[in-house]
Design an enzyme around this catalytic site. Structure first.
Site, PDB file in Angstrom:
ATOM      1  N   LYS A 113       2.607  -3.870   6.388  1.00 59.97           N
ATOM      2  CA  LYS A 113       2.916  -3.938   4.957  1.00 59.97           C
ATOM      3  C   LYS A 113       4.418  -3.802   4.699  1.00 59.97           C
ATOM      4  O   LYS A 113       4.969  -4.459   3.807  1.00 59.97           O
ATOM      5  CB  LYS A 113       2.141  -2.854   4.206  1.00 59.97           C
ATOM      6  CG  LYS A 113       0.650  -3.148   4.087  1.00 59.97           C
ATOM      7  CD  LYS A 113       0.399  -4.428   3.311  1.00 59.97           C
ATOM      8  CE  LYS A 113      -1.060  -4.714   3.062  1.00 59.97           C
ATOM      9  NZ  LYS A 113      -1.267  -5.985   2.317  1.00 59.97           N
ATOM     10  N   HIS A 169     -12.833   3.305   2.674  1.00 62.41           N
ATOM     11  CA  HIS A 169     -11.913   4.345   2.236  1.00 62.41           C
ATOM     12  C   HIS A 169     -12.690   5.541   1.696  1.00 62.41           C
ATOM     13  O   HIS A 169     -13.906   5.484   1.521  1.00 62.41           O
ATOM     14  CB  HIS A 169     -10.969   3.783   1.167  1.00 62.41           C
ATOM     15  CG  HIS A 169      -9.981   2.795   1.712  1.00 62.41           C
ATOM     16  ND1 HIS A 169     -10.127   1.437   1.548  1.00 62.41           N
ATOM     17  CD2 HIS A 169      -8.854   2.967   2.431  1.00 62.41           C
ATOM     18  CE1 HIS A 169      -9.119   0.813   2.137  1.00 62.41           C
ATOM     19  NE2 HIS A 169      -8.329   1.705   2.677  1.00 62.41           N
ATOM     20  N   SER A 206       0.850  -1.192   0.000  1.00 61.29           N
ATOM     21  CA  SER A 206       0.000   0.000   0.000  1.00 61.29           C
ATOM     22  C   SER A 206       0.882   1.236   0.000  1.00 61.29           C
ATOM     23  O   SER A 206       1.999   1.223   0.523  1.00 61.29           O
ATOM     24  CB  SER A 206      -0.882   0.005   1.256  1.00 61.29           C
ATOM     25  OG  SER A 206      -1.446   1.272   1.484  1.00 61.29           O
ATOM     26  N   SER A 207       0.354   2.330  -0.555  1.00 63.71           N
ATOM     27  CA  SER A 207       1.124   3.584  -0.588  1.00 63.71           C
ATOM     28  C   SER A 207       1.340   4.172   0.802  1.00 63.71           C
ATOM     29  O   SER A 207       2.191   5.047   0.979  1.00 63.71           O
ATOM     30  CB  SER A 207       0.418   4.612  -1.472  1.00 63.71           C
ATOM     31  OG  SER A 207      -0.888   4.882  -0.986  1.00 63.71           O
ATOM     32  N   CYS A 208       0.602   3.672   1.807  1.00 68.81           N
ATOM     33  CA  CYS A 208       0.774   4.213   3.167  1.00 68.81           C
ATOM     34  C   CYS A 208       2.084   3.775   3.803  1.00 68.81           C
ATOM     35  O   CYS A 208       2.412   4.219   4.909  1.00 68.81           O
ATOM     36  CB  CYS A 208      -0.403   3.825   4.056  1.00 68.81           C
ATOM     37  SG  CYS A 208      -0.438   2.078   4.493  1.00 68.81           S
ATOM     38  N   TYR A 265      -1.049  -0.657  10.224  1.00 71.38           N
ATOM     39  CA  TYR A 265      -1.236  -1.283   8.917  1.00 71.38           C
ATOM     40  C   TYR A 265       0.007  -1.087   8.060  1.00 71.38           C
ATOM     41  O   TYR A 265       0.482  -2.025   7.401  1.00 71.38           O
ATOM     42  CB  TYR A 265      -2.458  -0.669   8.236  1.00 71.38           C
ATOM     43  CG  TYR A 265      -2.752  -1.207   6.856  1.00 71.38           C
ATOM     44  CD1 TYR A 265      -3.295  -2.468   6.680  1.00 71.38           C
ATOM     45  CD2 TYR A 265      -2.500  -0.441   5.713  1.00 71.38           C
ATOM     46  CE1 TYR A 265      -3.586  -2.967   5.413  1.00 71.38           C
ATOM     47  CE2 TYR A 265      -2.788  -0.927   4.449  1.00 71.38           C
ATOM     48  CZ  TYR A 265      -3.326  -2.183   4.304  1.00 71.38           C
ATOM     49  OH  TYR A 265      -3.610  -2.680   3.039  1.00 71.38           O
TER      50      TYR A 265
END
Length: 312
Positions: free
Chosen positions: A141, A180, A108-110, A137
């Site tokens: 990842k 989201h 994920s981009s987070c 989270y």
């Protein structure tokens, strides 16, 4: 991948896994395997190991994860880090143990630091502090990325990591609290239209900028990368363009046909100010998205309406 190779899609009932499943079926892959969580608990190491020992997949798309929006991430912090760590550790280790030819881990981009320079380059990983609201989270990842790298370094496994930007599309989660931003806007603006509510309140200032990739485009990129990409370094998947939350709300408003207004509640958190992916690495390999944001919102809204009919 050959058309008759055994391919395991972990998370096939989710938006990402479902899109990958549809893409592979469309392309003629006929030996796909997947299990519902009721018959295979991916958090359970023994169950996962037994599954891999019995099925012996050649390729694995690791799209299974516990996911949610800013409220869910910040409320269920322990669940998000524990469940995601268990899922990815069990699958990656079993893939090594049972000689999987290639595994793709979807992140994920987070994972990138909250205040990282924009657009986000792959090398910005671990260069700064994460956004607090989804830190558990994100850490899970990041651990998945590092697991893939470590198994490659120690055992020579061809495990790759793909980092999608914000996703939306067929099979999205439209829960009023735990979804989201884009699906949440679709639901709330639709309900405001249906109930003649004159204005919709949106969390935050409306100024954060986000990038959005349609789920079917991501699936196309994943299959493309599974066939062509074999490097240790992670690779971003996105569109290379972003919009503000305010702009996004007005796009959804136009698609839904809502005539009311918006109120932005600045007492609520904005999250990361901007998240735009640098997709030069992916572009250089010859892949580009095909679905515009406006067209994607139209398709997502059609999917939402189908869900509403079923629910009613």
């Amino acid at each position: 991948m050959q058309l008759n190779d055994k391919i395991y899609i972990a998370g096939h009932r989710g938006m990402v896994g479902g899109a990958i499943k549809r893409k592979l079926e469309k392309d003629g892959f006929s030996n796909l395997i997947y299990h519902n969580s009721s018959s295979l608990d991916l958090r359970n190491q023994q169950q996962v190991d037994s599954f891999f020992e019995e099925e012996r997949p050649a390729y694995v798309f690791l799209a299974a994860a516990k996911v949610g929006g800013i409220v869910a991430n910040n409320t269920f912090r322990a669940d998000f880090i524990y469940e995601n760590l268990m899922i990815e550790a069990n699958i990656i280790h079993a893939a090594y143990k049972h000689n999987v030819s290639k595994l793709m881990f979807l992140g994920s981009s987070c994972i990138y630091p909250k205040m990282a320079p924009q657009p986000l380059k792959e090398e910005y990983l671990l260069t700064g502090t994460l956004e607090y609201t989804n830190e558990p989270y994100a850490i899970a990842k990041i651990a998945g990325i590092k697991l893939c790298e470590a198994y490659r370094d120690q055992y020579g496994c061809n495990f790759i990591s793909v980092m999608p930007t914000n996703l939306y599309g067929i099979g999205d989660n439209y829960h009023p609290q735990n979804s989201h931003v884009l699906p949440a806007l679709i639901r709330r603006i639709h309900e405001a239209k249906e109930n003649n509510i004159p204005e919709v309140t949106i969390w935050g200032t409306g100024t954060p900028r986000r990038e959005f990739l349609y789920s079917e485009d991501l699936a196309d990129a994943c299959v493309f990368l599974m066939q062509t990409y074999n490097e240790k370094a992670l690779i971003n998947v996105g569109v290379g363009e972003d919009v503000s939350i305010k702009e996004l709300a007005h796009m959804v408003k136009a698609v839904v046909g809502y005539n009311g207004g918006f109120v932005f509640d600045s007492s609520k958190p904005d999250g990361t100010p901007r998240k735009l992916m640098d997709v030069n690495k992916l572009s250089s390999l010859g892949w580009k998205h095909v679905t515009s944001l406006n067209r994607g919102i139209e398709l997502a809204y059609e999917d939402f309406l189908k869900k509403e009919l079923i629910r009613q």
